[in-house]
Design a protein around this motif. Structure first.
Motif, PDB file in Angstrom:
ATOM      1  N   GLU A 200      -4.162   2.976   0.348  1.00  0.00           N
ATOM      2  CA  GLU A 200      -4.226   4.322  -0.257  1.00  0.00           C
ATOM      3  C   GLU A 200      -4.807   4.270  -1.661  1.00  0.00           C
ATOM      4  O   GLU A 200      -5.565   5.159  -2.061  1.00  0.00           O
ATOM      5  CB  GLU A 200      -2.841   4.968  -0.295  1.00  0.00           C
ATOM      6  N   LEU A 201      -4.406   3.269  -2.433  1.00  0.00           N
ATOM      7  CA  LEU A 201      -4.960   3.138  -3.791  1.00  0.00           C
ATOM      8  C   LEU A 201      -6.476   2.939  -3.722  1.00  0.00           C
ATOM      9  O   LEU A 201      -7.224   3.543  -4.495  1.00  0.00           O
ATOM     10  CB  LEU A 201      -4.293   1.969  -4.529  1.00  0.00           C
TER      11      LEU A 201
ATOM     12  N   ARG B 143       3.494  -2.453   0.616  1.00  0.00           N
ATOM     13  CA  ARG B 143       2.321  -2.989  -0.052  1.00  0.00           C
ATOM     14  C   ARG B 143       0.997  -2.719   0.670  1.00  0.00           C
ATOM     15  O   ARG B 143       0.061  -2.191   0.085  1.00  0.00           O
ATOM     16  CB  ARG B 143       2.511  -4.499  -0.216  1.00  0.00           C
TER      17      ARG B 143
ATOM     18  N   LEU C 153       0.061   0.970   0.853  1.00  0.00           N
ATOM     19  CA  LEU C 153      -0.164   1.509  -0.485  1.00  0.00           C
ATOM     20  C   LEU C 153      -1.472   1.003  -1.091  1.00  0.00           C
ATOM     21  O   LEU C 153      -2.201   1.762  -1.739  1.00  0.00           O
ATOM     22  CB  LEU C 153       1.028   1.167  -1.380  1.00  0.00           C
ATOM     23  N   VAL C 154      -1.780  -0.264  -0.880  1.00  0.00           N
ATOM     24  CA  VAL C 154      -3.045  -0.799  -1.381  1.00  0.00           C
ATOM     25  C   VAL C 154      -4.223  -0.068  -0.712  1.00  0.00           C
ATOM     26  O   VAL C 154      -5.201   0.294  -1.373  1.00  0.00           O
ATOM     27  CB  VAL C 154      -3.135  -2.329  -1.165  1.00  0.00           C
TER      28      VAL C 154
ATOM     29  N   ALA D 157       6.794   0.105  -3.910  1.00  0.00           N
ATOM     30  CA  ALA D 157       5.402  -0.364  -3.959  1.00  0.00           C
ATOM     31  C   ALA D 157       5.268  -1.724  -3.284  1.00  0.00           C
ATOM     32  O   ALA D 157       4.322  -1.968  -2.527  1.00  0.00           O
ATOM     33  CB  ALA D 157       4.918  -0.428  -5.406  1.00  0.00           C
TER      34      ALA D 157
END
Lengths: 293, 293
Positions: free
Chosen positions: A246-247, A240, A243-244, A236
């Motif tokens: 995607e979140l 970063r 992934l952020v 994660a």
């Protein structure tokens, strides 16, 4: 044939790789190094490794091929330790689930050994971790992605490719940034989403009541929440930015769904569910059937 | 022994129930009714049902036990149709995934037949739907929840309980509101969350590239996104309040995670992932092992 293979991190992935290579007689001796002494001794007793090294340096000394199979956050430290003792013709690879950060660590720490480092990522795993979960078939029919750099030695690349093909895997190549973007979406996000649901319910006063009635849908949705926390923390943090993003996309999509449910908009909800269900069926037909599980 | 059983909606659940009861010789004749003629004829050819009814009324005429196995949004209409023709001593039950709305429909439409209506929900399913996916073992070792009302006839309740026990299921009772709250969290939310991820990725220009590399974690996380869209639209609308509360809690938890990742807070992230992973392992040990799959 690899005379001496060093596995740094003898867990599910490192252990399974050792077992797969031994079965096909592609390797003579496997030396293992890891932080957990009990796990390493189990690996030795089970014949996953042939010798146990007390330090990363002694593990890679004299090794033709060294595999870094530790959480990605531990890669920089390990690379720093082994770079001075790697033989000039030794090939180094890793199995990290993120590639840009591992490449950056290699560029920072491997010095003249950088050209013989081949970044890799086998798309295989299980919610269990440790060598006890390792098995020789883990990579059979699975994908392994290599993300070589412009200056990566073609012979080193060939060697790592042959190693994975020897385990029954299908090897693909792509740039590190593309790798990280794809896996943020199809792997890192679902993992965090599964962890989040588990954490949400486990923190409730009535957690037991909820868990008591959870069925097979819940079981499958949360399977990956049983994964190795340190490994996933490192992934994660390493990936970063992607992934952020995607979140944020996932949260936005859930908010759309929430508004449709709250408004009782059955028609729009039906459209969304139908699109998703059709996409899932297509995916199953196209991709899953081609891969042994 | 049930001489004549009416199944309204011969899909995965209705078909599996018929097969399970026939195998244990708990039923003599099964009459099926459903909207899809092809599906019904397949059910007849495969011996899942013994006769095919053209209307709900003819299906329940003379039936000792009638089972409503349609999406919950179709229950009110069906109840309205069959209430006038149900025999006074006939027992009626349903298999809907939400219970408060089904109970409300029963109260609105069943009139004097209400006392012999037993609301139920078998905790079993699959992403496949239709009678082709039905099998006699679907309920073996699974839970069935009955949510009787204060005025439900104890003999009707006994009869429905015996039917499910005959299928190898374990029968529990709870109030409809508690049922709906629990399943909003452990079933309805994960389903919508899986649909949401699938829809998010499928809508992208590069969808194929993403799906191409999705592995076993993605496969399990999204399995339930292959479920029946109409069934899940109805569930989402029927259990709207509880589901919106669960979506809000889940979105909030994902936002916490998103902030931890964005801030690079490895320590707090590690705590969250460790809690979740431990909860998942405990759940597996306590609940999953007790249940045949």
């Amino acid at each position: 044939m690899i005379r001496r293979l060093a596995i740094l991190g003898v867990g599910l992935i490192g252990g399974s790789l050792a077992l797969a290579l031994k079965r096909t007689a592609l390797v003579e001796t496997v030396v293992g190094y890891g932080r957990g002494r009990d796990n390493l001794e189990l690996a030795l007793r089970q014949g996953v490794i042939d010798a146990l090294a007390d330090t990363p340096e002694t593990a890679v000394a004299g090794a033709e091929l060294a595999v870094l199979a530790v959480p990605v956050g531990s890669m920089p430290w390990l690379m720093q330790r082994i770079a001075p003792v790697l033989a000039p013709d030794a090939v180094l690879t890793d199995v990290g689930s993120t590639k840009q950060d591992v490449v950056a660590a290699a560029e920072a720490h491997l010095g003249p050994r950088l050209a013989r480092f081949v970044p890799g990522h086998p798309i295989a795993g299980a919610e269990a971790s440790g060598v006890a979960a390792a098995h020789a078939d883990l990579f059979r029919g699975k994908e392994v992605i290599l993300t070589p750099l412009p200056h990566t030695d073609p012979l080193a690349l060939e060697r790592v490719q042959a190693m994975w093909q020897g385990c029954g895997a299908q090897v693909l190549r792509m740039p590190p940034a593309l790798h990280d973007r794809i896996f943020a979406a199809v792997s890192h996000l679902p993992h965090l989403a599964a962890f989040a649901l588990m954490d949400e319910l486990a923190g409730r006063d009535e957690a037991e009541l909820y868990f008591r009635h959870a069925g097979s849908g819940f079981r499958d949705f949360t399977r990956i929440a049983g994964s190795h926390p340190e490994m996933w923390r490192d992934i994660a943090l390493a990936n970063r930015a992607a992934l952020v993003a995607e979140l944020d996309a996932y949260i936005a999509r859930l908010r759309v769904m929430r508004e449709l449910v709250a408004a009782g908009d059955g028609e729009a909800l039906m459209q969304l569910l139908t699109r998703a269900s059709r996409a899932r069926r297509l995916w199953t037909q196209h991709w899953v059937q081609d891969r042994p599980k």
